[in-house]
Design a protein around this motif. Structure first.
Motif, PDB file in Angstrom:
ATOM      1  N   TYR A 160      32.027 -42.919  48.799  1.00  0.00           N
ATOM      2  CA  TYR A 160      30.614 -43.040  48.429  1.00  0.00           C
ATOM      3  C   TYR A 160      30.171 -44.454  48.775  1.00  0.00           C
ATOM      4  O   TYR A 160      30.902 -45.411  48.536  1.00  0.00           O
ATOM      5  CB  TYR A 160      30.419 -42.827  46.934  1.00  0.00           C
TER       6      TYR A 160
ATOM      7  N   HIS B 218      23.464 -39.508  44.848  1.00  0.00           N
ATOM      8  CA  HIS B 218      23.767 -39.681  43.431  1.00  0.00           C
ATOM      9  C   HIS B 218      22.893 -40.820  42.915  1.00  0.00           C
ATOM     10  O   HIS B 218      22.715 -41.826  43.592  1.00  0.00           O
ATOM     11  CB  HIS B 218      25.250 -40.028  43.226  1.00  0.00           C
TER      12      HIS B 218
ATOM     13  N   SER C 155      22.111 -43.965  40.686  1.00  0.00           N
ATOM     14  CA  SER C 155      22.878 -45.067  40.136  1.00  0.00           C
ATOM     15  C   SER C 155      22.705 -45.171  38.622  1.00  0.00           C
ATOM     16  O   SER C 155      21.653 -44.831  38.076  1.00  0.00           O
ATOM     17  CB  SER C 155      22.397 -46.366  40.783  1.00  0.00           C
ATOM     18  N   THR C 156      23.715 -45.703  37.968  1.00  0.00           N
ATOM     19  CA  THR C 156      23.569 -45.984  36.543  1.00  0.00           C
ATOM     20  C   THR C 156      22.504 -47.054  36.313  1.00  0.00           C
ATOM     21  O   THR C 156      21.959 -47.157  35.218  1.00  0.00           O
ATOM     22  CB  THR C 156      24.895 -46.472  35.926  1.00  0.00           C
TER      23      THR C 156
ATOM     24  N   PRO D  49      24.716 -35.981  50.369  1.00  0.00           N
ATOM     25  CA  PRO D  49      24.486 -35.918  48.918  1.00  0.00           C
ATOM     26  C   PRO D  49      24.037 -37.275  48.361  1.00  0.00           C
ATOM     27  O   PRO D  49      24.526 -38.326  48.777  1.00  0.00           O
ATOM     28  CB  PRO D  49      25.851 -35.518  48.356  1.00  0.00           C
TER      29      PRO D  49
ATOM     30  N   GLN E 145      19.188 -46.147  43.723  1.00  0.00           N
ATOM     31  CA  GLN E 145      18.294 -46.258  42.579  1.00  0.00           C
ATOM     32  C   GLN E 145      16.844 -46.381  43.027  1.00  0.00           C
ATOM     33  O   GLN E 145      15.940 -46.381  42.210  1.00  0.00           O
ATOM     34  CB  GLN E 145      18.681 -47.439  41.691  1.00  0.00           C
TER      35      GLN E 145
ATOM     36  N   THR F 219      27.226 -47.287  48.163  1.00  0.00           N
ATOM     37  CA  THR F 219      26.156 -47.657  47.241  1.00  0.00           C
ATOM     38  C   THR F 219      25.081 -48.433  47.975  1.00  0.00           C
ATOM     39  O   THR F 219      25.358 -49.443  48.607  1.00  0.00           O
ATOM     40  CB  THR F 219      26.721 -48.511  46.089  1.00  0.00           C
TER      41      THR F 219
ATOM     42  N   ASN G 174      22.460 -49.785  46.278  1.00  0.00           N
ATOM     43  CA  ASN G 174      22.035 -49.936  44.896  1.00  0.00           C
ATOM     44  C   ASN G 174      21.089 -51.118  44.733  1.00  0.00           C
ATOM     45  O   ASN G 174      21.348 -52.052  43.992  1.00  0.00           O
ATOM     46  CB  ASN G 174      23.271 -50.116  44.008  1.00  0.00           C
TER      47      ASN G 174
ATOM     48  N   ILE H 205      24.900 -43.605  46.767  1.00  0.00           N
ATOM     49  CA  ILE H 205      24.435 -43.862  45.406  1.00  0.00           C
ATOM     50  C   ILE H 205      23.218 -44.763  45.525  1.00  0.00           C
ATOM     51  O   ILE H 205      23.283 -45.818  46.154  1.00  0.00           O
ATOM     52  CB  ILE H 205      25.538 -44.545  44.568  1.00  0.00           C
TER      53      ILE H 205
ATOM     54  N   ALA I  69      28.844 -39.337  50.212  1.00  0.00           N
ATOM     55  CA  ALA I  69      27.613 -39.391  49.419  1.00  0.00           C
ATOM     56  C   ALA I  69      27.140 -40.836  49.369  1.00  0.00           C
ATOM     57  O   ALA I  69      27.893 -41.760  49.669  1.00  0.00           O
ATOM     58  CB  ALA I  69      27.848 -38.871  47.999  1.00  0.00           C
TER      59      ALA I  69
END
Length: 124
Positions: free
Chosen positions: A21, A73, A75-76, A71, A54, A23, A25, A52, A50
């Motif tokens: 994955y 995802h 981010s937190t 895909p 935001q 990021t 981010n 990640i 994938a």
């Protein structure tokens, strides 16, 4: 890391049954979306599993199938830890996607015909 190193690392990870994955981010400036789209297209080509994110812009481009079919995802760092935070995020996202000026600028800079993007704008 050079591009060849990244490609070899991804191949090795897949050979041993692992996923990769990447990021992205960060919150992008609207002027950076085209460059980010190109990055994601490249990541898809080298078989990243994938990404990640935001950023609202990337989420929207993904929802409209403008990004490579990789895909996504969240981010937190989106801070969606409960229903209240989720509603805040969705409210802000809806505000973002109704920015017709941004849409027009992106479409022109990316050299995408309007009917290819299929954006719909509604007044809330």
């Amino acid at each position: 890391m050079k591009d060849d190193d990244l490609v070899n690392t991804i191949k090795y990870a897949h050979q041993i049954g692992k996923k990769v994955y990447v990021t992205i981010n960060t919150i992008l400036d609207d002027n950076e979306l085209i460059q980010a789209k190109q990055l994601i297209d490249n990541l898809y080509e080298i078989k990243v599993d994938a990404i990640i994110i935001q950023d609202f812009g990337l989420l929207y481009l993904s929802a409209k199938n403008i990004l490579a079919p990789i895909p996504i995802h969240m981010s937190t760092q989106c801070d969606i830890r409960n229903l209240e935070k989720e509603n805040e995020y969705l409210r802000d996202f809806i505000h973002y996607i109704h920015n017709e000026e941004l849409y027009e600028r992106f479409r022109k800079e990316a050299h995408i015909e309007e009917d290819e993007m299929g954006f719909d704008f509604y007044t809330l």
